[in-house]
Design an enzyme around this catalytic site. Structure first.
Site, PDB file in Angstrom:
ATOM      1  N   LYS A 113       0.782  -1.151   0.043  1.00 26.17           N
ATOM      2  CA  LYS A 113      -0.008  -0.042  -0.020  1.00 26.17           C
ATOM      3  C   LYS A 113       0.924   1.230  -0.011  1.00 26.17           C
ATOM      4  CE  LYS A 113      -3.865  -2.422   2.172  1.00 26.17           C
ATOM      5  NZ  LYS A 113      -4.818  -2.687   3.185  1.00 26.17           N
ATOM      6  N   GLN A 142      -5.380  -2.332   9.425  1.00 26.73           N
ATOM      7  CA  GLN A 142      -5.137  -3.493   8.588  1.00 26.73           C
ATOM      8  C   GLN A 142      -5.890  -4.570   9.364  1.00 26.73           C
ATOM      9  OE1 GLN A 142      -3.871  -3.640   5.585  1.00 26.73           O
ATOM     10  NE2 GLN A 142      -4.256  -5.873   5.591  1.00 26.73           N
ATOM     11  N   ASP A 157     -10.991   2.446   3.630  1.00 22.03           N
ATOM     12  CA  ASP A 157     -11.526   1.043   3.302  1.00 22.03           C
ATOM     13  C   ASP A 157     -12.956   1.081   3.266  1.00 22.03           C
ATOM     14  OD1 ASP A 157      -9.510  -0.636   3.021  1.00 22.03           O
ATOM     15  OD2 ASP A 157      -9.212  -1.050   5.468  1.00 22.03           O
TER      16      ASP A 157
END
Ligand SMILES: Nc1nc2c(c(=O)[nH]1)N[C@@H](CN(C=O)c1ccc(C(=O)N[C@@H](CCC(=O)O)C(=O)O)cc1)CN2
Length: 291
Positions: free
Chosen positions: A53, A97, A120
């Site tokens: 990322k 995460q 997200d």
């Protein structure tokens, strides 16, 4: 028949080059998008995804800020890090995460994220907007893997409208939001969402025009499950050992023999993973454009 490849690396590279231009426009206006990542613990797969990322951000000119906590971090430590990221002006969007180490309630942590900084699309407000049908270009972020799958199919001219999609797996990051996204107006697929308590998953897969396997069981989906010509998207990944050079050996949910029956097949790695990351950067750029 050998299936056409749904090449996620190529599609992600095109998306990133499109994003690079949008980031340049933002920078000219004095807006610098910044992705934050919060990683708790030392799971090697999560480490590798987070590193990817940050690499993607650097490629398109997005700043990135990394917060790593040890596996021993408490619930209070994690929530404090989330509060800091909510307050950090250089972080225009961020992710926590997943999975988090055992004992930390993921839902509580996701709910603590400022929905305007949720890169997200997994905050309940943004998932709610997905249900309401208001997520999209300039409104709110879509979960990255589902959005990446739709984009991968679209860029390879695989029609979704009017098609029957069978999804295997009902997890938070893929199966559940994917079902919602695919049935939205404008995408118009019909979805069967299967899971570990579905009596006959193979039968549900056999009638699908498009199959998405997101369950983490190596080679679960075999050629005899696939309707000839169907598109097959392999999302799940399991680390099945290490190569002689010490690299992780990965196995997808789809048996390689499927390529002889399917019309399209996504490689794994090299399919949905890079798309997930590209759509994350896209969410960050979009949120900077909104701001
Ligand atoms: N906060 C989130 N956590 C997790 C998500 C998510 O969308 N948000 N999804 C998955 C993991 N994931 C994203 O974080 C992810 C998975 C795979 C890849 C990827 O690039 N895979 C490569 C192979 C990489 C390797 O060698 O290990 C590929 O498929 O080619 C990126 C991101 C769970 N957690």
């Amino acid at each position: 028949m050998t299936a056409l490849t749904l090449d996620g690396l190529a599609a992600a590279a095109s998306i990133k080059s499109e994003l690079r231009e949008r980031v340049d426009v933002l920078r000219e206006r004095g807006v610098v998008p910044g992705l934050g990542t919060l990683l708790v613990g030392d799971d090697p797969a999560s480490r590798s995804y987070v590193a990817g990322k940050h690499r993607d951000c650097a490629e398109v000119g997005v700043e990135s800020i990394r917060v790593d906590l040890p596996a021993t971090a408490s619930r209070a430590d994690v929530l404090a890090a989330v509060r800091d990221l909510n307050a950090a002006p250089e972080v225009t969007g961020y992710i926590v995460q997943l999975p988090l180490p055992g004992g930390i309630d993921e839902n509580e942590v996701l709910e603590a994220i400022d929905p305007d900084k949720d890169a997200d699309g997994l905050h309940p407000t943004n998932l709610g907007r997905l249900v309401l049908g208001v997520a999209g270009e300039l409104t709110s972020p879509l979960p990255c893997t589902p959005a990446g799958i739709v984009e991968l199919l679209r860029r390879n001219d695989v029609t979704l409208a009017g098609k029957h999609v069978t999804v295997i797996g009902r997890g938070l990051t893929v199966g559940r939001p994917l079902g919602l996204l695919l049935t939205r107006k404008g995408i118009d697929a019909t979805v069967t969402l299967t899971h570990s308590r579905t009596p006959d998953i193979a039968a549900e897969v056999r009638r699908a025009d498009i199959v998405v396997a997101a369950v983490g069981v190596p080679h679960l989906v075999t050629a005899d499950w696939i309707k000839p010509g169907a598109a097959v998207v392999d999302v799940g990944v399991t680390r099945v050992g290490t190569t002689e050079s010490g690299k992780a050996k990965l196995s997808g949910d789809v048996d390689p023999g499927v390529a002889e029956v399917a019309g399209w097949l996504s490689p794994n790695p090299g399919g949905v993973g890079p798309m997930t990351r590209a759509l994350l950067v896209s969410n960050v750029v979009q949120s900077a454009e909104r701001a």
